[in-house]
Design an enzyme around this catalytic site. Structure first.
Site, PDB file in Angstrom:
ATOM      1  N   GLY A 171      23.308   5.175 -19.059  1.00  0.00           N
ATOM      2  CA  GLY A 171      24.536   5.528 -19.766  1.00  0.00           C
ATOM      3  C   GLY A 171      25.593   4.460 -19.621  1.00  0.00           C
ATOM      4  N   GLY A 173      30.034   3.961 -19.690  1.00  0.00           N
ATOM      5  CA  GLY A 173      31.319   4.638 -19.624  1.00  0.00           C
ATOM      6  C   GLY A 173      32.448   3.634 -19.632  1.00  0.00           C
ATOM      7  N   GLY A 174      33.659   4.124 -19.344  1.00  0.00           N
ATOM      8  CA  GLY A 174      34.820   3.257 -19.356  1.00  0.00           C
ATOM      9  C   GLY A 174      34.756   2.168 -18.302  1.00  0.00           C
ATOM     10  N   MET A 175      34.142   2.465 -17.144  1.00  0.00           N
ATOM     11  CA  MET A 175      34.129   1.499 -16.049  1.00  0.00           C
ATOM     12  C   MET A 175      32.996   0.490 -16.171  1.00  0.00           C
ATOM     13  SD  MET A 175      34.859   3.921 -12.759  1.00  0.00           S
ATOM     14  CE  MET A 175      36.045   5.267 -12.802  1.00  0.00           C
ATOM     15  N   VAL A 178      25.442   2.543 -16.133  1.00  0.00           N
ATOM     16  CA  VAL A 178      24.581   3.113 -15.102  1.00  0.00           C
ATOM     17  C   VAL A 178      23.140   2.818 -15.498  1.00  0.00           C
ATOM     18  CG1 VAL A 178      23.910   5.165 -13.812  1.00  0.00           C
ATOM     19  CG2 VAL A 178      26.238   4.972 -14.711  1.00  0.00           C
ATOM     20  N   LYS A 193      25.278   1.653 -10.629  1.00  0.00           N
ATOM     21  CA  LYS A 193      26.478   1.668 -11.464  1.00  0.00           C
ATOM     22  C   LYS A 193      27.164   0.321 -11.317  1.00  0.00           C
ATOM     23  CE  LYS A 193      29.056   5.383 -11.655  1.00  0.00           C
ATOM     24  NZ  LYS A 193      29.192   5.832 -13.058  1.00  0.00           N
ATOM     25  N   ASP A 288      38.314  13.745 -10.229  1.00  0.00           N
ATOM     26  CA  ASP A 288      37.780  13.581 -11.583  1.00  0.00           C
ATOM     27  C   ASP A 288      36.591  14.521 -11.810  1.00  0.00           C
ATOM     28  OD1 ASP A 288      37.702  12.498 -14.134  1.00  0.00           O
ATOM     29  OD2 ASP A 288      36.395  10.832 -13.563  1.00  0.00           O
TER      30      ASP A 288
END
Length: 436
Positions: A171, A173-175, A178, A193, A288
Site C-alpha cells: 500500500g 499513504g501520505g508518509m 508499505v 514501511k 491516529d
C-alpha cells in the site's frame, strides 16, 4: 525557530502569542477558541484556524460568515510569512517569523536577546540532486530533502532495503509505502514501511524522530504490530515490522459492502481497546486510531486484530518530518479527532484515543461518519462539525445494532472528555458485558 502573532488592532490590541513547536491556534467568538473574541461581532464562533510548525504557518478559514482577510484579500487558505496581516472584523494580527541567535543566551531582558529572521539555504534532493531553497535557523544548517517528484516516484517504486528481498507493494499513504518483504537472515515475511520526509528537515530532527520510533518499538503486546528494526537507507527512513496477513479493517468493511456485523465489530474493537489499555498504562498514546490502522487476520469468530503505527503520526509531525497537516486532504483523519485534539495537537491524552476508537467502531457498524458531514467534506467543514454538530445516534443509521452496544460506543464519542469512558480497559469491559 519561532512564530509570533501580535494583535495590532481591535478590542485586544497588544496581546502577543508565541509558538516554538507544532501547534494549532483557533480564532473565534467561541469560548473554546485559543483567541476568543466575544466583543468582535464580525467573527464567527469558530472563524479560522492556524497550524504552525515553525517556520511554517498555514491559515484556513472555517466557513466564517464575514471571511478572513490576509493583507486585505479574502482567502480560504493561505501560507503566512513574516509581515503578513490577518484580519477578521475589527481585529488584525501581524505575523513574525524569527530565530533566536544561538550565540546569545536567552534572557528575560529584551536588550540581551538577539532576534533574526530565518536563513534561506540551498538544499539538494537526496535522490535526483536538484537544488531547492528551505528556511533554517542558521545559514550553515545541514538539511535532508526530497523533491516532490522524487517523493511520488519513491512511493510508487520504493527502493530495496539491505538484507531484505522485496516481494510486492502492500500500500501507499501520505508518509510513504508499505512493502511485503522476506528477511534474508531467517526467511521470515516482514512488512517494511518507508517514510519520506515532506519538507526539508535537519539532521537533529531526523535523529529525534528515530529515537521516538525506538521508544514506541518497545511496546510488546499480542494486539500491537511488533517493530523489528528501523534505520535509514539513502536518506529514507524505514521501519521493519512483523507481517500480518489478512487486511485492514477498512478494506474488510468495504469487502462486505461498507460495514460489518456488530458481532465482528465488537471482536475487533475489544482487542484494539486491550492494546490501547496496555499502551496507555505505559504512557503511550496512539493519536491516529482509524480502520486503516487496525489489521485483521483470520476468519470470524477467530479474528485477530492488531494495532499498527503506534506513535508514528505524532512523532512524524512533531519532529518536523511533515509539513503542516491541514494543507493536504486529511479531512478523513481529522474527522476521527476529538475537539481537544484539533485544538491542541501536542497535548493529546488517552481520552483522545478512546474517542477515535469509538469513531472507528461507529464507522465499521454504519458505513458512515458519526457527524452530519458528507463523505467528501473538506477540512474546514469537518473541523466546524467537530466543534458544532451533534453526534447522530447509531440507531438512526443501523437498526441491527443492539442499543446496549450502541450506548457503549456513543459514550466513547462524547465531545466532553469527562463524559467518555475513563480508560480503554473500562470501555472494553463494558463492550464485552453488552455483547454477553
Amino acid at each position: 525557530m519561532r512564530v509570533t502573532l501580535r494583535v495590532i488592532a481591535g478590542p485586544q490590541t497588544g496581546r502577543v502569542f508565541t509558538f516554538e513547536q507544532h501547534e494549532t491556534f483557533m480564532i473565534g467568538r467561541s469560548e473554546d477558541s485559543h483567541f476568543c473574541l466575544p466583543q468582535d461581532r464580525y467573527f464567527s464562533r469558530h472563524h479560522c484556524i492556524l497550524e504552525i510548525a515553525p517556520p511554517q504557518c498555514f491559515m484556513r478559514d472555517l466557513g466564517s460568515t464575514n471571511g478572513t482577510f490576509v493583507n486585505g484579500i479574502r482567502v480560504e487558505t493561505c501560507y503566512l510569512k513574516s509581515g503578513d496581516r490577518i484580519q477578521g472584523g475589527e481585529t488584525v494580527l501581524e505575523v513574525e517569523v524569527s530565530t533566536e541567535s544561538e550565540s546569545t543566551p536567552v534572557s528575560s531582558f529584551t536588550g540581551l536577546n538577539t532576534k533574526t529572521t530565518p536563513s534561506l539555504i540551498t538544499v539538494q534532493c537526496l535522490n535526483c540532486g536538484i537544488p531547492s531553497e528551505a528556511e533554517a535557523s542558521r545559514p550553515d544548517a545541514k538539511m535532508t530533502f526530497l523533491c516532490d517528484d522524487c517523493r511520488e516516484k519513491l512511493k510508487q517504486h520504493p527502493q530495496p532495503i539491505p538484507n531484505y528481498q522485496m516481494i510486492r507493494i502492500l500500500g501507499q499513504g501520505g508518509m510513504g509505502s508499505v512493502m511485503l518483504a522476506r528477511s534474508m537472515k531467517d526467511g521470515r515475511p516482514v512488512a517494511i514501511k518507508t517514510l519520506l520526509p515532506e519538507v526539508a528537515i535537519s539532521e537533529q530532527s531526523l535523529k529525534r524522530f528515530l529515537r521516538e520510533i525506538e521508544v514506541a518499538s518497545s511496546l510488546q503486546h499480542p494486539h500491537i504490530v511488533s517493530y523489528l528494526e528501523h534505520g535509514t537507507h539513502n536518506g529514507i527512513v524505514y521501519l521493519v515490522t512483523e507481517f500480518v496477513g489478512g487486511m485492514d479493517a477498512s478494506k474488510l468493511a468495504k469487502q462486505r459492502g461498507g460495514k460489518l456485523s456488530y458481532q465482528e465489530v465488537v471482536k475487533i474493537i475489544e482487542q484494539t481497546l486491550g492494546a490501547l489499555h496496555f499502551a496507555h498504562s505505559l504512557g503511550f498514546v496512539h493519536r491516529d486510531i482509524k480502520e486503516q490502522n487496525i489489521l485483521v487476520d483470520g476468519i470470524f469468530p477467530n479474528y485477530t486484530a492488531k494495532l499498527t503505527d503506534f506513535g508514528l503520526a505524532k512523532s512524524y509531525k512533531q519532529t518536523g518530518m511533515s509539513g503542516v497537516t491541514m494543507v493536504g486532504d486529511v479531512a478523513g483523519t481529522i474527522a476521527y479527532m476529538p475537539p481537544e485534539q484539533v485544538r491542541d495537537f501536542k497535548e493529546v491524552q488517552p481520552p483522545s484515543d478512546i474517542y477515535a476508537a469509538g469513531m472507528t467502531a461507529y464507522s465499521l457498524l454504519t458505513g458512515a461518519h458519526a457527524l452530519d458531514i458528507s463523505p467528501r467534506a473538506g477540512i474546514a467543514e469537518t473541523v466546524k462539525a467537530i466543534f458544532e454538530k451533534p453526534i447522530i445516534p447509531i440507531a438512526q443509521r443501523n437498526l441491527d445494532v443492539p442499543l446496549r452496544i450502541a450506548s457503549v460506543i456513543e459514550t466513547a464519542i462524547a465531545k466532553q472528555v469527562e463524559l467518555r469512558w475513563r480508560t480503554a480497559g473500562e470501555m472494553r469491559d463494558a463492550l464485552i458485558r453488552a455483547m454477553n
